[in-house]
Scaffold this motif. Structure first.
Motif, mmCIF file in Angstrom:
data_model
loop_
_atom_site.group_PDB
_atom_site.id
_atom_site.type_symbol
_atom_site.label_atom_id
_atom_site.label_comp_id
_atom_site.label_asym_id
_atom_site.label_seq_id
_atom_site.Cartn_x
_atom_site.Cartn_y
_atom_site.Cartn_z
ATOM 1 N N THR A 1 0.872 -1.215 0.053
ATOM 2 C CA THR A 1 0.179 -0.069 0.008
ATOM 3 C C THR A 1 0.923 1.540 0.019
ATOM 4 N N LEU A 2 1.943 1.190 0.835
ATOM 5 C CA LEU A 2 2.648 2.381 0.964
ATOM 6 C C LEU A 2 3.456 2.759 -0.203
ATOM 7 N N LEU A 3 4.005 1.604 -0.931
ATOM 8 C CA LEU A 3 4.815 1.504 -2.193
ATOM 9 C C LEU A 3 3.985 2.209 -3.324
ATOM 10 N N ARG B 1 2.247 9.323 -5.673
ATOM 11 C CA ARG B 1 2.607 10.606 -5.870
ATOM 12 C C ARG B 1 3.829 10.949 -6.719
ATOM 13 N N ASP B 2 4.794 10.096 -7.129
ATOM 14 C CA ASP B 2 5.831 10.413 -7.918
ATOM 15 C C ASP B 2 5.354 10.672 -9.480
ATOM 16 N N ASN B 3 4.563 9.684 -9.918
ATOM 17 C CA ASN B 3 4.279 9.622 -11.366
ATOM 18 C C ASN B 3 3.018 9.781 -11.743
ATOM 19 N N GLN B 4 1.991 10.084 -10.671
ATOM 20 C CA GLN B 4 0.670 10.436 -10.873
ATOM 21 C C GLN B 4 -0.243 9.417 -11.873
ATOM 22 N N GLN B 5 0.305 8.272 -11.654
ATOM 23 C CA GLN B 5 -0.444 7.238 -12.574
ATOM 24 C C GLN B 5 -1.678 6.559 -12.022
ATOM 25 N N PRO B 6 -2.782 6.694 -12.510
ATOM 26 C CA PRO B 6 -4.115 6.388 -11.858
ATOM 27 C C PRO B 6 -4.126 5.097 -11.199
ATOM 28 N N TRP B 7 -3.389 4.046 -12.005
ATOM 29 C CA TRP B 7 -3.487 2.710 -11.594
ATOM 30 C C TRP B 7 -2.869 2.506 -10.182
ATOM 31 N N ALA B 8 -1.825 3.192 -10.124
ATOM 32 C CA ALA B 8 -1.172 3.113 -8.770
ATOM 33 C C ALA B 8 -2.108 3.706 -7.537
ATOM 34 N N ALA B 9 -2.700 4.734 -7.822
ATOM 35 C CA ALA B 9 -3.680 4.863 -7.024
ATOM 36 C C ALA B 9 -4.897 3.981 -6.665
ATOM 37 N N TRP B 10 -5.298 3.609 -7.587
ATOM 38 C CA TRP B 10 -6.304 2.574 -7.254
ATOM 39 C C TRP B 10 -5.836 1.466 -6.676
ATOM 40 N N PHE B 11 -4.585 0.908 -6.966
ATOM 41 C CA PHE B 11 -4.050 -0.285 -6.180
ATOM 42 C C PHE B 11 -3.700 0.008 -4.883
ATOM 43 N N ARG C 1 -8.567 -18.005 3.428
ATOM 44 C CA ARG C 1 -8.346 -16.637 4.011
ATOM 45 C C ARG C 1 -7.132 -16.246 3.964
ATOM 46 N N TYR C 2 -6.000 -17.153 4.461
ATOM 47 C CA TYR C 2 -4.801 -16.811 4.997
ATOM 48 C C TYR C 2 -3.788 -17.159 3.725
ATOM 49 N N LEU C 3 -4.137 -17.946 3.016
ATOM 50 C CA LEU C 3 -3.212 -18.444 1.788
ATOM 51 C C LEU C 3 -3.615 -17.041 0.756
ATOM 52 N N ALA C 4 -4.585 -16.444 0.696
ATOM 53 C CA ALA C 4 -4.845 -15.508 -0.070
ATOM 54 C C ALA C 4 -4.055 -14.334 0.047
ATOM 55 N N ALA C 5 -3.358 -14.260 1.191
ATOM 56 C CA ALA C 5 -2.511 -13.276 1.233
ATOM 57 C C ALA C 5 -1.125 -13.329 0.446
ATOM 58 N N ILE C 6 -0.819 -14.489 0.200
ATOM 59 C CA ILE C 6 0.300 -15.109 -0.564
ATOM 60 C C ILE C 6 0.294 -14.469 -1.854
ATOM 61 N N PRO C 7 -0.607 -15.091 -2.755
ATOM 62 C CA PRO C 7 -0.663 -14.691 -3.968
ATOM 63 C C PRO C 7 -0.955 -13.062 -4.103
ATOM 64 N N THR C 8 -1.789 -12.606 -3.379
ATOM 65 C CA THR C 8 -2.088 -11.203 -3.379
ATOM 66 C C THR C 8 -1.082 -10.253 -3.275
ATOM 67 N N ALA C 9 -0.041 -10.773 -2.224
ATOM 68 C CA ALA C 9 1.211 -9.780 -2.387
ATOM 69 C C ALA C 9 2.037 -10.257 -3.538
ATOM 70 N N ILE C 10 1.959 -11.643 -3.959
ATOM 71 C CA ILE C 10 2.735 -11.562 -5.251
ATOM 72 C C ILE C 10 2.507 -10.796 -6.381
ATOM 73 N N VAL C 11 1.191 -10.946 -6.499
ATOM 74 C CA VAL C 11 0.282 -10.148 -7.530
ATOM 75 C C VAL C 11 0.681 -8.640 -7.226
ATOM 76 N N GLY C 12 0.739 -8.227 -6.056
ATOM 77 C CA GLY C 12 0.769 -6.658 -5.953
ATOM 78 C C GLY C 12 2.363 -6.392 -6.320
ATOM 79 N N ILE C 13 3.487 -7.479 -6.068
ATOM 80 C CA ILE C 13 4.763 -7.000 -6.266
ATOM 81 C C ILE C 13 5.000 -7.072 -7.549
ATOM 82 N N THR C 14 4.358 -8.048 -8.182
ATOM 83 C CA THR C 14 4.644 -8.323 -10.061
ATOM 84 C C THR C 14 4.021 -6.845 -10.715
#
Length: 464
Positions: A19-21, A27-37, A174-187
């Motif tokens: 979320t922070l990243l 903030r740096d690039n004003q990309q709409p997708w970054a705000a929604w993510f 519910r807990y395993l969802a955090a792993i692919p969600t985090a991987i998706v976010g990083i990717t």
């Protein structure tokens, strides 16, 4: 700390970092997708951070979990639409499908309630939709990392499929969802940063190219301004010479004509016909001289105004035609003593203008060498400083170094009244050669003949 609490802590920390990243990226690039993510991962973070409120109870998903999941699903869909560049109509359809599905899941979770497996299926359906969007983007924008996004998004639907097959405990979804969600976010973040970097490089290359084009344009403009300034300076010099010629070479003969005409009139008044005839002959000679001067002025003016019609000209055939033209101009005179040293190059030139170059130079060479016992004029070519140079030389009276400085200026007669002419021919020659992109110069010593050399653009390789 129980394993479930540990999973929730890890999930909240990893998703909170994403979320922070994403917020910093927006903030740096004003990309709409970054705000929604950033919004999507914020609600995911809250779902895990508020574990006591959102954990399942009696096999049913918590209403608070669905409250946090609903805006996350909508924001993620909106972010994917911007990320892959969906057209407005498709993005609008995806938005309303996501809103309808998320709200329906929320109402279903409130009354009568969603099981953990059902909630996992709902989330897997949304993730599959995002994976399809990533696959579509892969075909439209290859080598942009969308394929990796597709692969990471398929992980959670795989977990749900394994749970439906009985290979995985549904309470872990519910807990395993955090792993692919985090991987998706990083990717998504990595591919988004790479895309932004490519865009920056492309923009930098475009700006560099634009700066280079602007610099080339400025240099070209400076060259054109310099060339135009030289042309204007040449025109001014020509006008000054013209004024001098009109005031001296033209006004003098006209004044002489008027004076002689008055004397002839007086002679006729005294019945002196012989004197009147001699005076009329002088008037005729002065008038013809003035007419030749006017013709020379017109020829000089036409050189700058005549459009170039360049074509390949083989000088081996062209120069003899010019010699024949000189011979035909005065059949009673001795043949022009011209020797042609072949081979001569093939040049790219306007035939009409180039004929004036050779006619003027050959006429001058013949005129200034006719006082010699054995006059000789030579036309040839040579290689000098890596370029082909055409020359016309004679064994005539030549000229001094001081005279050479003003040789190509209009109306500069180097030999006074010893030879006929108005000093315009070499000016015409120089302007024609320069209009073709060449240059002309001369070498001589007084009494030792003269050599005029000039260059022209070649139409074909020339061998000497």
């Amino acid at each position: 700390m129980s394993p479930h609490e540990l999973y929730a802590l890890v999930g909240s920390l990893s998703l909170g970092t994403l979320t922070l990243l994403y917020a910093l990226q927006w903030r740096d690039n004003q990309q709409p997708w970054a705000a929604w993510f950033a919004i999507a991962f914020l609600f995911h973070t809250l779902r895990y951070a508020l574990h006591p409120l959102t954990q399942p109870s009696h096999g049913l998903t918590s209403t608070w979990a669905m409250v946090f999941l609903t805006p996350s699903l909508i924001a993620m869909t909106e972010g994917m639409s911007h990320y892959i560049g969906l057209n407005p109509r498709a993005a609008h359809a995806a938005r309303w499908i996501a809103i309808t599905g998320a709200v329906a899941a929320l109402l279903w979770g409130a009354v009568p309630g969603l099981s953990v497996m059902q909630a996992g299926v709902v989330f897997a359906v949304f993730v599959t939709g995002w994976a399809i969007m990533a696959a579509w983007a892969t075909s439209h924008e290859p080598y942009s990392g969308h394929g990796w996004v597709f692969i990471t998004m398929i992980l959670f639907p795989t977990f749900v499929s394994a749970s439906l097959m009985g290979w995985l405990d549904a309470t872990l979804l519910r807990y395993l969802a955090a792993i692919p969600t985090a991987i998706v976010g990083i990717t998504l973040l990595s591919t988004g940063l790479m895309r932004a970097q490519r865009q920056v490089r492309a923009e930098l290359a475009q700006r560099t190219s634009a700066e280079r084009a602007l610099r080339d344009l400025n240099e070209s403009l400076e060259l054109r301004v310099a060339a135009r300034t030289a042309e204007l300076r040449q025109m001014v010099e020509g006008l000054e010479s013209f004024n001098r010629s009109v005031s001296h070479d033209l006004r003098g003969p006209l004044g002489g004509i008027a004076g002689i005409a008055q004397i002839a009139r007086d002679a006729l008044g005294h019945q002196d016909v012989d004197k009147a005839e001699r005076l009329l002959a002088a008037i005729q000679a002065q008038a013809e001289s003035s007419a030749r001067l006017v013709s020379a002025l017109l020829a000089l003016a036409r050189v700058d105004n005549t459009p170039l019609a360049q074509q390949p000209l083989a000088l081996n055939e062209f120069v003899p035609l010019m010699v024949d033209r000189l011979r035909d101009a005065d059949p009673t005179a001795p043949p022009p003593p011209v020797v042609i040293r072949r081979p001569l190059p093939v040049v790219l030139a306007d035939p009409d203008l180039l004929s004036q170059v050779f006619i003027n130079l050959l006429s001058n060479a013949i005129k200034f060498s006719r006082t010699r016992e054995r006059p000789q004029v030579e036309v040839g070519s040579l290689r000098q400083d890596g370029e082909i140079v055409i020359y016309i030389q004679d064994n005539g009276v030549g000229f001094s170094t001081e005279q050479a400085e003003q040789l190509f200026q209009p109306f500069q007669r180097q030999h006074g009244s010893d030879f006929e002419g108005h000093g315009v021919g070499l000016s015409i020659v120089r302007r024609i050669v320069e209009r073709h992109g060449g240059r002309i110069w001369a070498h001589s010593q007084a009494g030792e003949g003269a050599r005029f050399l000039f260059t022209l653009p070649l139409a074909a390789p020339a061998s000497l």
